[in-house]
Design a protein around this motif. Structure first.
Motif, PDB file in Angstrom:
ATOM      1  N   VAL A  46     -38.242 -16.544 -29.566  1.00 19.65           N
ATOM      2  CA  VAL A  46     -36.873 -16.713 -29.071  1.00 19.65           C
ATOM      3  C   VAL A  46     -36.770 -17.879 -28.099  1.00 19.65           C
ATOM      4  CG1 VAL A  46     -37.223 -15.003 -27.229  1.00 19.65           C
ATOM      5  CG2 VAL A  46     -34.907 -15.513 -28.046  1.00 19.65           C
ATOM      6  N   VAL A  47     -37.780 -18.090 -27.270  1.00 20.58           N
ATOM      7  CA  VAL A  47     -37.721 -19.182 -26.296  1.00 20.58           C
ATOM      8  C   VAL A  47     -37.766 -20.552 -26.966  1.00 20.58           C
ATOM      9  CG1 VAL A  47     -38.894 -20.248 -24.337  1.00 20.58           C
ATOM     10  CG2 VAL A  47     -38.640 -17.764 -24.425  1.00 20.58           C
ATOM     11  N   PRO A  48     -38.758 -20.861 -27.828  1.00 20.83           N
ATOM     12  CA  PRO A  48     -38.747 -22.191 -28.451  1.00 20.83           C
ATOM     13  C   PRO A  48     -37.526 -22.431 -29.335  1.00 20.83           C
ATOM     14  CG  PRO A  48     -40.452 -20.811 -29.423  1.00 20.83           C
ATOM     15  CD  PRO A  48     -39.976 -20.114 -28.208  1.00 20.83           C
ATOM     16  N   VAL A  49     -37.051 -21.414 -30.054  1.00 20.05           N
ATOM     17  CA  VAL A  49     -35.864 -21.601 -30.885  1.00 20.05           C
ATOM     18  C   VAL A  49     -34.650 -21.916 -30.016  1.00 20.05           C
ATOM     19  CG1 VAL A  49     -34.263 -20.437 -32.450  1.00 20.05           C
ATOM     20  CG2 VAL A  49     -36.729 -20.189 -32.786  1.00 20.05           C
ATOM     21  N   LEU A  54     -30.754 -25.916 -27.885  1.00 19.23           N
ATOM     22  CA  LEU A  54     -30.091 -26.604 -26.771  1.00 19.23           C
ATOM     23  C   LEU A  54     -30.361 -28.103 -26.809  1.00 19.23           C
ATOM     24  CD1 LEU A  54     -30.813 -24.052 -23.886  1.00 19.23           C
ATOM     25  CD2 LEU A  54     -28.655 -24.437 -25.071  1.00 19.23           C
ATOM     26  N   PHE A  55     -31.583 -28.474 -27.174  1.00 17.31           N
ATOM     27  CA  PHE A  55     -31.893 -29.901 -27.289  1.00 17.31           C
ATOM     28  C   PHE A  55     -31.038 -30.561 -28.376  1.00 17.31           C
ATOM     29  CE2 PHE A  55     -34.443 -33.361 -29.149  1.00 17.31           C
ATOM     30  CZ  PHE A  55     -34.570 -34.177 -28.031  1.00 17.31           C
ATOM     31  N   THR A  56     -30.861 -29.857 -29.489  1.00 16.36           N
ATOM     32  CA  THR A  56     -30.007 -30.391 -30.559  1.00 16.36           C
ATOM     33  C   THR A  56     -28.562 -30.505 -30.099  1.00 16.36           C
ATOM     34  OG1 THR A  56     -31.473 -29.338 -32.176  1.00 16.36           O
ATOM     35  CG2 THR A  56     -29.333 -30.078 -32.966  1.00 16.36           C
ATOM     36  N   LEU A  57     -28.106 -29.536 -29.318  1.00 11.84           N
ATOM     37  CA  LEU A  57     -26.752 -29.608 -28.766  1.00 11.84           C
ATOM     38  C   LEU A  57     -26.586 -30.864 -27.913  1.00 11.84           C
ATOM     39  CD1 LEU A  57     -23.951 -28.360 -28.110  1.00 11.84           C
ATOM     40  CD2 LEU A  57     -25.088 -27.084 -26.277  1.00 11.84           C
ATOM     41  N   LEU A  58     -27.587 -31.178 -27.110  1.00 14.81           N
ATOM     42  CA  LEU A  58     -27.533 -32.378 -26.288  1.00 14.81           C
ATOM     43  C   LEU A  58     -27.494 -33.637 -27.147  1.00 14.81           C
ATOM     44  CD1 LEU A  58     -27.736 -33.842 -23.545  1.00 14.81           C
ATOM     45  CD2 LEU A  58     -30.234 -33.613 -23.716  1.00 14.81           C
ATOM     46  N   ILE A  59     -28.302 -33.682 -28.192  1.00 17.07           N
ATOM     47  CA  ILE A  59     -28.347 -34.865 -29.064  1.00 17.07           C
ATOM     48  C   ILE A  59     -27.000 -35.058 -29.766  1.00 17.07           C
ATOM     49  CG2 ILE A  59     -29.459 -35.895 -31.081  1.00 17.07           C
ATOM     50  CD1 ILE A  59     -31.113 -35.879 -28.484  1.00 17.07           C
ATOM     51  N   VAL A  60     -26.418 -33.981 -30.271  1.00 17.99           N
ATOM     52  CA  VAL A  60     -25.127 -34.094 -30.954  1.00 17.99           C
ATOM     53  C   VAL A  60     -24.041 -34.533 -29.979  1.00 17.99           C
ATOM     54  CG1 VAL A  60     -23.348 -32.820 -32.217  1.00 17.99           C
ATOM     55  CG2 VAL A  60     -25.770 -32.406 -32.694  1.00 17.99           C
ATOM     56  N   TYR A  61     -24.075 -34.023 -28.765  1.00 15.97           N
ATOM     57  CA  TYR A  61     -23.070 -34.411 -27.770  1.00 15.97           C
ATOM     58  C   TYR A  61     -23.195 -35.899 -27.429  1.00 15.97           C
ATOM     59  CZ  TYR A  61     -20.541 -34.665 -23.363  1.00 15.97           C
ATOM     60  OH  TYR A  61     -19.665 -35.021 -22.359  1.00 15.97           O
ATOM     61  N   LEU A  62     -24.435 -36.363 -27.232  1.00 12.42           N
ATOM     62  CA  LEU A  62     -24.634 -37.783 -26.937  1.00 12.42           C
ATOM     63  C   LEU A  62     -24.197 -38.644 -28.121  1.00 12.42           C
ATOM     64  CD1 LEU A  62     -28.137 -37.694 -25.175  1.00 12.42           C
ATOM     65  CD2 LEU A  62     -25.901 -37.942 -24.101  1.00 12.42           C
ATOM     66  N   ASP A  63     -24.492 -38.186 -29.305  1.00 15.39           N
ATOM     67  CA  ASP A  63     -24.130 -38.966 -30.500  1.00 15.39           C
ATOM     68  C   ASP A  63     -22.622 -39.053 -30.686  1.00 15.39           C
ATOM     69  OD1 ASP A  63     -25.193 -40.083 -33.247  1.00 15.39           O
ATOM     70  OD2 ASP A  63     -23.578 -38.673 -33.742  1.00 15.39           O
ATOM     71  N   ARG A  64     -21.913 -37.988 -30.348  1.00 22.15           N
ATOM     72  CA  ARG A  64     -20.480 -37.944 -30.611  1.00 22.15           C
ATOM     73  C   ARG A  64     -19.636 -38.502 -29.463  1.00 22.15           C
ATOM     74  NH1 ARG A  64     -19.341 -37.190 -36.002  1.00 22.15           N
ATOM     75  NH2 ARG A  64     -21.021 -35.899 -36.862  1.00 22.15           N
ATOM     76  N   PRO A 309     -27.067 -25.305 -35.885  1.00 20.44           N
ATOM     77  CA  PRO A 309     -27.615 -24.134 -36.606  1.00 20.44           C
ATOM     78  C   PRO A 309     -28.727 -24.498 -37.581  1.00 20.44           C
ATOM     79  CG  PRO A 309     -25.431 -24.691 -37.416  1.00 20.44           C
ATOM     80  CD  PRO A 309     -25.644 -25.506 -36.173  1.00 20.44           C
ATOM     81  N   ILE A 310     -28.673 -25.718 -38.155  1.00 11.30           N
ATOM     82  CA  ILE A 310     -29.726 -26.110 -39.093  1.00 11.30           C
ATOM     83  C   ILE A 310     -31.073 -26.220 -38.370  1.00 11.30           C
ATOM     84  CG2 ILE A 310     -30.542 -27.991 -40.552  1.00 11.30           C
ATOM     85  CD1 ILE A 310     -27.639 -28.500 -41.336  1.00 11.30           C
ATOM     86  N   VAL A 311     -31.065 -26.866 -37.228  1.00  7.91           N
ATOM     87  CA  VAL A 311     -32.311 -26.983 -36.451  1.00  7.91           C
ATOM     88  C   VAL A 311     -32.778 -25.608 -35.988  1.00  7.91           C
ATOM     89  CG1 VAL A 311     -33.303 -27.899 -34.329  1.00  7.91           C
ATOM     90  CG2 VAL A 311     -31.864 -29.353 -35.746  1.00  7.91           C
ATOM     91  N   ALA A 312     -31.835 -24.749 -35.606  1.00  7.71           N
ATOM     92  CA  ALA A 312     -32.217 -23.397 -35.170  1.00  7.71           C
ATOM     93  C   ALA A 312     -32.901 -22.636 -36.306  1.00  7.71           C
ATOM     94  CB  ALA A 312     -30.988 -22.648 -34.683  1.00  7.71           C
ATOM     95  N   ILE A 313     -32.365 -22.782 -37.531  1.00 10.18           N
ATOM     96  CA  ILE A 313     -32.964 -22.097 -38.675  1.00 10.18           C
ATOM     97  C   ILE A 313     -34.356 -22.649 -38.971  1.00 10.18           C
ATOM     98  CG2 ILE A 313     -32.760 -21.733 -41.160  1.00 10.18           C
ATOM     99  CD1 ILE A 313     -29.725 -21.653 -40.772  1.00 10.18           C
TER     100      ILE A 313
END
Length: 373
Positions: A46-49, A54-64, A309-313
């Motif tokens: 649960v911790v690494p996922v 959260l890291f992916t959320l940051l990347i998407v926010y920076l990208d957008r 969600p893709i990265v989470a999966i």
């Protein structure tokens, strides 16, 4: 037309006493695909996922909204995925091999104990047809209980639970404990005062009726209880040969059984004391984290917010496989996915105790159509 089938369609067979403890006791009420506890590895991953999500959320926010496109060519993913797949396959196959080898070794030990107990009880007979003397009966009963105690000693040693008082502390106990089966609580009370300061656990109740009276351990000096009990078994074989119960080849074959038992325990000790090389574990963790951290950059331009969600999966899948390997690496503990040593040993104990009680009834002349008559 009513069915004549006598078997009830909803009948569920209850486990009979053989394998009653080792077998699964109740049907699954929740499909495995919906299970998130009791054997699942979700608590491990649960911790690494969550962190990768959260890291992916940051990347998407920076990208957008901040820096513009931070994406990388998606062709980088196949090259990394090959390495990740190979490492995970190696880790899981190695871990399951340790699990399967440990289970086979436990079977070898149980088979050796069964064979020795069966041979001891059948061969402990007076040649002239007279009943055995009191000394011989007590000796045989003691050694069968020692055989069962070997199973428990192996289990506790593999779990680093040393629960027999060492001989070096005999003088520190005001009243030496009795191993009498008529007072099972006396021995436990005698050693509770020692606590765990010297690495000694309170004596297990399951040992009380099995260990010989007054037996002291030498675990603090490096001698494991299984080997100490195996010496008692070897001594009984020698005494049986001298009494004429066993002929030479038979005694030799029983010694082979003791050797097989000791060899199987040694292989279990090897599994327990030899972890996966740390270099492999470090590199696997780093490659897995690197792949899951690079993945958001490779898919953010194509998937946008769906990248989270893709990265989470993907992280759930990969870290779950790694978590399974981590649990199977040491299969002798209390985890749901570990070998069911408690149940397997309890089943073997039940079998041998039934044999012993039947033998005692036959030896005392009170058996009615018993198997040893």
């Amino acid at each position: 037309m009513p069915s004549t089938n006598p078997v009830r369609p909803n009948h569920v067979r209850r486990p009979t006493y053989p394998l009653a403890h080792a077998a699964r006791q109740k049907p699954r009420r929740v499909p495995l695909v919906l299970r998130f506890a009791n054997g699942a590895v979700h608590s491990i991953i649960v911790v690494p996922v969550s962190l990768h999500s959260l890291f992916t959320l940051l990347i998407v926010y920076l990208d957008r909204h901040v820096t513009g496109s931070v994406g990388l060519p998606s062709t980088i993913i196949p090259s990394l995925s090959i390495v990740v797949g190979l490492m995970l396959v190696f880790r899981n196959s190695t871990s399951y091999d340790r699990f399967w080898t440990g289970r086979n070794c436990l079977t070898t030990i149980g088979t050796s104990v069964r064979n020795l107990a069966r041979t001891f009880l059948v061969s402990a007979r007076s040649k002239n047809g007279e009943n055995l003397g009191e000394v011989e009966r007590r000796d045989t009963e003691k050694i069968v209980r020692v055989l069962v105690a070997i199973l428990y000693a192996i289990k506790h040693n593999l779990r680093a639970e040393f629960n027999i008082p060492p001989a070096s502390l005999a003088n520190e106990i005001p009243h030496p404990p009795s191993y009498s089966r008529s007072r099972p609580q006396s021995r436990r009370a005698s050693f509770e005062g020692l606590g765990e300061e010297g690495g000694i656990h309170t004596a297990k109740a399951e040992y009380i009726s099995l260990l010989p009276d007054g037996l002291m351990g030498y675990e603090d000096q490096g001698l494991g209880l299984p080997l100490q009990l195996a010496v008692l078994v070897e001594g009984y074989i020698r005494r049986g040969f001298e009494r004429g119960w066993f002929h030479g080849p038979q005694a030799s074959q029983m010694t082979v059984q003791v050797n097989s038992l000791t060899d199987a325990y040694g292989r279990m000790e090897t599994i327990r004391s030899t972890p996966i090389p740390v270099a492999h574990l470090i590199h696997q963790k780093q490659v897995l984290a690197l792949f899951t951290c690079v993945l958001p950059f490779a898919i953010v331009d194509d998937y946008g917010w769906w990248a989270i969600p893709i990265v989470a999966i993907v992280a759930f899948t990969l870290y779950g496989i790694e978590g399974i390997g981590e649990q199977l690496e040491d299969p002798f503990g209390y985890d749901k996915n570990d070998i069911k040593m408690d149940g397997i040993i309890e089943d073997t104990r039940q079998e041998l105790m039934v044999l012993l009680e039947e033998w005692k009834a036959t030896a005392n002349g009170t058996a009615l159509g018993g198997m040893f008559e």
